[in-house]
Design an enzyme around this catalytic site. Structure first.
Site, mmCIF file in Angstrom:
data_model
loop_
_atom_site.group_PDB
_atom_site.id
_atom_site.type_symbol
_atom_site.label_atom_id
_atom_site.label_comp_id
_atom_site.label_asym_id
_atom_site.label_seq_id
_atom_site.Cartn_x
_atom_site.Cartn_y
_atom_site.Cartn_z
ATOM 1 N N GLU A 80 8.751 -51.065 -58.121
ATOM 2 C CA GLU A 80 9.140 -50.956 -59.527
ATOM 3 C C GLU A 80 10.513 -50.327 -59.730
ATOM 4 O O GLU A 80 11.060 -50.354 -60.837
ATOM 5 C CB GLU A 80 8.080 -50.161 -60.296
ATOM 6 C CG GLU A 80 6.770 -50.917 -60.437
ATOM 7 C CD GLU A 80 5.719 -50.151 -61.206
ATOM 8 O OE1 GLU A 80 5.811 -48.906 -61.270
ATOM 9 O OE2 GLU A 80 4.795 -50.788 -61.729
ATOM 10 N N GLU A 111 -5.387 -47.839 -40.184
ATOM 11 C CA GLU A 111 -5.059 -46.484 -40.623
ATOM 12 C C GLU A 111 -5.370 -45.448 -39.552
ATOM 13 O O GLU A 111 -4.917 -44.314 -39.627
ATOM 14 C CB GLU A 111 -5.771 -46.137 -41.926
ATOM 15 C CG GLU A 111 -7.244 -45.854 -41.831
ATOM 16 C CD GLU A 111 -7.782 -45.365 -43.181
ATOM 17 O OE1 GLU A 111 -8.266 -44.217 -43.212
ATOM 18 O OE2 GLU A 111 -7.717 -46.105 -44.161
#
Length: 297
Positions: A80, A111
């Protein structure tokens, strides 16, 4: 020691035995605790922002590293920044364990790989700032990234919801928003995720302000990639200068669609080329360019 985010929340033990409204109220009551937890870590967040400003001004970059919800929020924040602040590609980079595939669905074991985090951090240099995001404070992927960043000489930051995060020794700055047990035990997409979103928003927005990518509270580095944003650009110009729509459209056209030179041109009466040169000399800071050219307002 178990992270607080994994513990059972005594306030929501009966959540499956109450009505819809009561469930929603429990969720809202817990969400209301997040802002206070984030407020408490503003001193540490300040250190992280100031370190990021120093890194970027010194030619470095900002890297985010996270897995699962943490990684997805990092990708969102970085993505963004381009339309909102016209941030150069690669200035703020988000690394998500498992890559693009893991954005949409869980990818097994990624992960848990320190090596994966270290590999993704291979491009980090000593000029950079690295932010690791781990709600529990123990994600191996983030550990690998922080260790590699430390070895490269980068400044390291940890964002977590565990005040006793095992990864804390790997960070120069630890931002531990103590959001407590989740509504659903271990579901860190809830309060911990909300805290991370707030912290990333505050971190990147403040970084952009400090780098001169706003003027007052206006998005003067906005990139008009659609009709809505083109309209916003005109509104910003009109509000900031008092000029009518036709004058704002003409200024934007003369400035090749760039808001900053159009703004400085309208406020000072200087030719667009002169406004652009003043902005370049001011490293993009509108206030400095206006002072140099003489802002009649």
């Amino acid at each position: 020691m178990t992270s607080p985010t994994e513990q059972r929340n005594p306030r929501t033990l009966a959540i499956d035995a109450v009505g819809t409204s009561e469930i929603l109220q429990m969720l809202n009551n817990e969400d209301a605790r997040v802002a206070g937890a984030v407020s408490a870590v503003i001193p540490e967040l300040t250190k992280a922002v100031d370190a990021a400003v120093e890194a970027v001004r010194g030619g470095g970059r900002v890297h985010y590293f996270g897995a699962g919800t943490s990684g997805r929020l990092a990708v969102l924040d970085a993505a963004e920044l381009l339309p909102t602040f016209h941030v150069p590609d690669g200035l703020v980079v988000a690394h998500h364990a498992g890559g693009m595939e893991a954005l949409l669905r869980a990818v097994e074991n990624v992960e848990d790989s320190e090596d994966g985090g270290a590999a993704d951090a291979a491009a980090v240099t000593g000029q950079d700032l690295v932010v690791g995001l781990a709600a529990s404070g123990s994600t191996p992927y983030v550990a690998g990234a922080l260790k590699a960043a430390r070895a490269a000489g980068a400044t390291t930051v940890l964002v977590t919801s565990n005040p006793d995060a095992p990864l804390a020794p790997l960070a120069d700055v630890v931002i531990a928003a103590d959001t407590g047990p989740e509504v659903i035990a271990g579901s860190t997409r809830l309060k911990a995720g909300t805290a991370q979103k707030m912290i990333l928003n505050a971190f990147s927005t403040t970084l952009m302000i400090k780098l001169g990518r706003t003027w007052s509270n206006l998005m003067v580095d906005l990139v008009a990639t659609n009709k809505k944003l083109r309209g916003r650009m005109l509104r910003i110009l009109a509000e900031a200068t008092g000029a009518d729509e036709a004058a704002c459209e003409a200024a934007l056209a003369e400035a090749d669609g760039e808001l900053k030179p159009a703004l400085v041109h309208l406020l000072t009466g200087s030719p667009v080329a002169e406004a652009r040169a003043a902005l370049e000399a001011a490293h993009g800071r509108v206030a400095t360019a206006l002072a140099e050219l003489g802002n009649p307002s």
